[in-house]
Design a protein around this motif. Structure first.
Motif, PDB file in Angstrom:
ATOM      1  N   ALA A  95      40.364  37.767  39.165  1.00  0.00           N
ATOM      2  CA  ALA A  95      39.137  37.255  38.551  1.00  0.00           C
ATOM      3  C   ALA A  95      38.566  38.256  37.554  1.00  0.00           C
ATOM      4  O   ALA A  95      38.103  37.883  36.470  1.00  0.00           O
ATOM      5  CB  ALA A  95      38.112  36.929  39.634  1.00  0.00           C
ATOM      6  N   VAL A  96      38.597  39.547  37.914  1.00  0.00           N
ATOM      7  CA  VAL A  96      38.102  40.595  37.011  1.00  0.00           C
ATOM      8  C   VAL A  96      38.951  40.648  35.740  1.00  0.00           C
ATOM      9  O   VAL A  96      38.420  40.737  34.619  1.00  0.00           O
ATOM     10  CB  VAL A  96      38.101  41.961  37.722  1.00  0.00           C
ATOM     11  N   LEU A  97      40.279  40.590  35.882  1.00  0.00           N
ATOM     12  CA  LEU A  97      41.162  40.638  34.711  1.00  0.00           C
ATOM     13  C   LEU A  97      40.898  39.463  33.775  1.00  0.00           C
ATOM     14  O   LEU A  97      40.920  39.618  32.553  1.00  0.00           O
ATOM     15  CB  LEU A  97      42.624  40.645  35.163  1.00  0.00           C
ATOM     16  N   THR A  98      40.649  38.303  34.346  1.00  0.00           N
ATOM     17  CA  THR A  98      40.347  37.137  33.527  1.00  0.00           C
ATOM     18  C   THR A  98      39.043  37.347  32.755  1.00  0.00           C
ATOM     19  O   THR A  98      38.960  37.027  31.556  1.00  0.00           O
ATOM     20  CB  THR A  98      40.229  35.878  34.411  1.00  0.00           C
ATOM     21  N   SER A 107      31.764  40.841  20.870  1.00  0.00           N
ATOM     22  CA  SER A 107      30.980  42.062  20.652  1.00  0.00           C
ATOM     23  C   SER A 107      29.884  42.206  21.709  1.00  0.00           C
ATOM     24  O   SER A 107      28.978  43.034  21.563  1.00  0.00           O
ATOM     25  CB  SER A 107      30.353  42.042  19.263  1.00  0.00           C
ATOM     26  N   ALA A 108      29.949  41.428  22.787  1.00  0.00           N
ATOM     27  CA  ALA A 108      28.890  41.419  23.799  1.00  0.00           C
ATOM     28  C   ALA A 108      28.827  42.742  24.547  1.00  0.00           C
ATOM     29  O   ALA A 108      29.849  43.398  24.794  1.00  0.00           O
ATOM     30  CB  ALA A 108      29.134  40.275  24.796  1.00  0.00           C
ATOM     31  N   THR A 109      27.607  43.131  24.925  1.00  0.00           N
ATOM     32  CA  THR A 109      27.411  44.295  25.788  1.00  0.00           C
ATOM     33  C   THR A 109      27.849  43.928  27.205  1.00  0.00           C
ATOM     34  O   THR A 109      27.520  42.865  27.715  1.00  0.00           O
ATOM     35  CB  THR A 109      25.935  44.712  25.799  1.00  0.00           C
ATOM     36  N   VAL A 110      28.609  44.819  27.841  1.00  0.00           N
ATOM     37  CA  VAL A 110      29.170  44.553  29.175  1.00  0.00           C
ATOM     38  C   VAL A 110      28.568  45.547  30.165  1.00  0.00           C
ATOM     39  O   VAL A 110      28.459  46.747  29.875  1.00  0.00           O
ATOM     40  CB  VAL A 110      30.702  44.673  29.174  1.00  0.00           C
ATOM     41  N   LEU A 111      28.182  45.050  31.345  1.00  0.00           N
ATOM     42  CA  LEU A 111      27.680  45.895  32.422  1.00  0.00           C
ATOM     43  C   LEU A 111      28.667  45.813  33.586  1.00  0.00           C
ATOM     44  O   LEU A 111      28.835  44.755  34.193  1.00  0.00           O
ATOM     45  CB  LEU A 111      26.289  45.440  32.870  1.00  0.00           C
ATOM     46  N   LEU A 112      29.310  46.926  33.890  1.00  0.00           N
ATOM     47  CA  LEU A 112      30.287  46.997  34.974  1.00  0.00           C
ATOM     48  C   LEU A 112      29.585  47.475  36.236  1.00  0.00           C
ATOM     49  O   LEU A 112      28.982  48.548  36.244  1.00  0.00           O
ATOM     50  CB  LEU A 112      31.422  47.949  34.598  1.00  0.00           C
ATOM     51  N   LEU A 113      29.673  46.675  37.290  1.00  0.00           N
ATOM     52  CA  LEU A 113      28.999  46.971  38.550  1.00  0.00           C
ATOM     53  C   LEU A 113      30.037  47.241  39.630  1.00  0.00           C
ATOM     54  O   LEU A 113      31.083  46.597  39.675  1.00  0.00           O
ATOM     55  CB  LEU A 113      28.111  45.795  38.965  1.00  0.00           C
ATOM     56  N   GLY A 114      29.734  48.177  40.507  1.00  0.00           N
ATOM     57  CA  GLY A 114      30.666  48.441  41.603  1.00  0.00           C
ATOM     58  C   GLY A 114      30.551  49.859  42.106  1.00  0.00           C
ATOM     59  O   GLY A 114      29.958  50.739  41.471  1.00  0.00           O
ATOM     60  N   VAL A 223      29.384  49.609  26.468  1.00  0.00           N
ATOM     61  CA  VAL A 223      29.824  49.164  27.790  1.00  0.00           C
ATOM     62  C   VAL A 223      29.207  50.133  28.795  1.00  0.00           C
ATOM     63  O   VAL A 223      29.436  51.344  28.712  1.00  0.00           O
ATOM     64  CB  VAL A 223      31.354  49.163  27.924  1.00  0.00           C
ATOM     65  N   ALA A 224      28.379  49.619  29.682  1.00  0.00           N
ATOM     66  CA  ALA A 224      27.699  50.466  30.660  1.00  0.00           C
ATOM     67  C   ALA A 224      28.257  50.204  32.055  1.00  0.00           C
ATOM     68  O   ALA A 224      28.824  49.145  32.333  1.00  0.00           O
ATOM     69  CB  ALA A 224      26.194  50.200  30.636  1.00  0.00           C
ATOM     70  N   ALA A 225      28.093  51.190  32.926  1.00  0.00           N
ATOM     71  CA  ALA A 225      28.571  51.049  34.305  1.00  0.00           C
ATOM     72  C   ALA A 225      27.612  51.749  35.242  1.00  0.00           C
ATOM     73  O   ALA A 225      26.955  52.736  34.873  1.00  0.00           O
ATOM     74  CB  ALA A 225      29.977  51.647  34.442  1.00  0.00           C
ATOM     75  N   VAL A 252      30.151  42.361  35.084  1.00  0.00           N
ATOM     76  CA  VAL A 252      31.450  42.240  35.761  1.00  0.00           C
ATOM     77  C   VAL A 252      31.394  43.093  37.024  1.00  0.00           C
ATOM     78  O   VAL A 252      31.151  44.296  36.949  1.00  0.00           O
ATOM     79  CB  VAL A 252      32.602  42.709  34.857  1.00  0.00           C
ATOM     80  N   SER A 253      31.602  42.479  38.166  1.00  0.00           N
ATOM     81  CA  SER A 253      31.567  43.200  39.445  1.00  0.00           C
ATOM     82  C   SER A 253      32.977  43.623  39.835  1.00  0.00           C
ATOM     83  O   SER A 253      33.861  42.772  39.978  1.00  0.00           O
ATOM     84  CB  SER A 253      30.961  42.316  40.543  1.00  0.00           C
ATOM     85  N   MET A 254      33.183  44.924  40.010  1.00  0.00           N
ATOM     86  CA  MET A 254      34.479  45.464  40.413  1.00  0.00           C
ATOM     87  C   MET A 254      34.559  45.465  41.939  1.00  0.00           C
ATOM     88  O   MET A 254      33.731  46.095  42.606  1.00  0.00           O
ATOM     89  CB  MET A 254      34.650  46.887  39.881  1.00  0.00           C
ATOM     90  N   PRO A 255      35.538  44.776  42.532  1.00  0.00           N
ATOM     91  CA  PRO A 255      35.607  44.698  44.003  1.00  0.00           C
ATOM     92  C   PRO A 255      36.023  46.022  44.621  1.00  0.00           C
ATOM     93  O   PRO A 255      36.901  46.715  44.082  1.00  0.00           O
ATOM     94  CB  PRO A 255      36.677  43.624  44.242  1.00  0.00           C
ATOM     95  N   PRO A 256      35.414  46.412  45.746  1.00  0.00           N
ATOM     96  CA  PRO A 256      35.840  47.637  46.435  1.00  0.00           C
ATOM     97  C   PRO A 256      37.228  47.448  47.055  1.00  0.00           C
ATOM     98  O   PRO A 256      37.660  46.311  47.294  1.00  0.00           O
ATOM     99  CB  PRO A 256      34.762  47.838  47.501  1.00  0.00           C
ATOM    100  N   LEU A 257      37.900  48.537  47.336  1.00  0.00           N
ATOM    101  CA  LEU A 257      39.274  48.471  47.838  1.00  0.00           C
ATOM    102  C   LEU A 257      39.346  47.800  49.207  1.00  0.00           C
ATOM    103  O   LEU A 257      40.336  47.144  49.522  1.00  0.00           O
ATOM    104  CB  LEU A 257      39.866  49.882  47.909  1.00  0.00           C
ATOM    105  N   ARG A 258      38.316  47.924  50.022  1.00  0.00           N
ATOM    106  CA  ARG A 258      38.347  47.305  51.347  1.00  0.00           C
ATOM    107  C   ARG A 258      38.336  45.785  51.268  1.00  0.00           C
ATOM    108  O   ARG A 258      38.655  45.104  52.251  1.00  0.00           O
ATOM    109  CB  ARG A 258      37.153  47.790  52.175  1.00  0.00           C
TER     110      ARG A 258
END
Length: 400
Positions: A95-98, A107-114, A223-225, A252-258
């Motif tokens: 889902a994240v890759l998509t 050119s949108a500003t992206v906020l990476l969460l996780g 791009v902020a995180a 965009v929410s990055m899933p944790p490894l667990r």
């Protein structure tokens, strides 16, 4: 098979290698015939080995399938030097890759969460590489790594004499990233005074250097995180609401490894290859006991923690095997394989008894359901229960 000319006094044993109910090969062996020796234990051993072979084949096929899917999802990402690719096949990662493939050409500003270590910097690099800005600079700055008094100078630059030690003019990260992408990691750590200036740059694409009067125009994609809860910080009054909404254009929410444990074997294989190549070690592999520990760990440090664990194990191994004793002490908890003792037939009996007991417990003593979950017939289930002295009534719901 034609592998031997004399066939007298030799027993031939052959078991199928199955993957998801489909036969993909066979494993066979010859042994000297002895009337006093039953072939059942030999067949059980070959069956276990065939299962391990099937697992290795499946992991390799999944790795190739994952790489092909990544190429398909990221074929819109154009770059001069391709960034390191994500490794995994879990639904969360796909889902994240998509999402990254969809937002990269814009050119949108992206906020990476996780959480820390989930791959936010790699995601930012992937966005830049797939954008029309790929041929321009990709500049990154960790907002938590610099004290409050220096962060403004790093972002916007300063003029000569702006403060003690400013012996000359210096361009900031925004000017360095002109035409390209600026990655602001841990943006939740910015002081409120800096947040005001950052908001102006995002809205107007202009700023003044520290100690200067001249206004500079830039064309920068941000791009902020963050690993913090910005929404809660807005409620607490420590993060500006207007800046939050300006950054939160495409979250965009990055899933944790667990939450993507099925990716752990693929990540481990990738890190084994990466660090084995660096120090000249080939054919590295993880024992089932060590893999069980890796799968059971909660990974608070996520992929970064896993990579560090594997790098350490690769350095320590002397025979190419990653065993439990090469993992950090905190991870060396008991596992299903670690406590098996005695000869191979004894260990197989112990493991078989545990699997049957666990299946009966999960299905509350229902032999038919337990047998189907183990992939055996109800008749075989009954024979095994009789062999190990197990009674189904002890596992019924409400049994003492």
């Amino acid at each position: 098979t034609g592998s031997r000319s004399r066939k007298e006094a030799v027993s031939f044993i052959c078991v199928p290698v199955k993957m998801e109910g489909r036969v993909i090969g066979a494993l066979s062996a010859d042994r000297l015939f002895a009337a006093s020796e039953a072939l059942e234990e030999d067949m059980r051993l070959l069956t276990v080995l065939a299962s391990l072979i099937s697992k290795a084949v499946k992991n390799r096929q999944e790795r190739h399938r994952m790489l092909e899917e990544n190429r398909r999802l990221l074929d819109v990402l154009r770059e001069r030097s391709r960034p390191e690719m994500f490794v995994g096949r879990s639904p969360g990662l796909r889902a994240v890759l998509t999402q990254l493939a969809q937002v990269a050409p814009t050119s949108a500003t992206v906020l990476l969460l996780g959480e820390s270590g989930t791959g936010k910097e790699l995601a930012a690099n992937t966005i830049h590489a797939g954008s029309p800005r790929a041929g321009h600079p990709f500049i990154k700055i960790n907002c938590a790594a610099l004290p409050e008094g220096l962060i403004e100078s790093e972002l916007f630059g300063h003029e000569k004499g702006a403060f003690t030690g400013a012996v000359g003019m210096r361009k900031g990260r925004f000017e360095a990233a002109d035409g390209g992408t600026l990655f602001l990691d841990e943006i939740g750590e910015l002081a409120v005074s800096t947040q005001v200036k950052l908001l102006r740059v995002l809205q107007e694409q202009e700023f003044e250097r520290l100690g200067g009067m001249e206004t500079h125009k830039v064309d920068v994609r941000v791009v902020a995180a963050t690993s913090r809860n910005l929404e809660q910080m807005v409620k607490d009054g420590v993060f500006r609401r207007d800046l939050y909404y300006r950054l939160n254009v495409f979250p965009v929410s990055m899933p944790p490894l667990r939450e993507r444990r099925e990716d752990i074997p693929l990540l481990v294989e990738n890190f084994l290859e990466k660090y084995g190549h660096k120090i000249g070690k080939r054919g590295l592999r993880v024992t089932p006991e060590a893999e069980a520990l890796l799968l059971a760990h909660s990974w608070p440090g996520n992929i970064r923690e896993l990579e560090n664990v594997i790098e350490r194990a690769v350095i320590l191994t002397s025979d190419g095997l990653i065993r439990p004793d090469l993992l950090p002490p905190a991870m060396q908890a008991p596992c299903a394989f670690c406590s098996l003792r005695g000869t191979l037939p004894d260990a197989l009996d112990q493991l078989e008894r545990r699997l049957i007991t666990e299946a009966l417990r999960q299905h509350h003593g229902n032999m038919g359901h337990a047998a189907r979950s183990l992939g055996i017939s109800e008749r075989v289930m009954g024979l095994r229960m009789r062999k190990f002295g197990l009674g189904y009534k002890a596992f019924r719901r409400g049994a003492p």
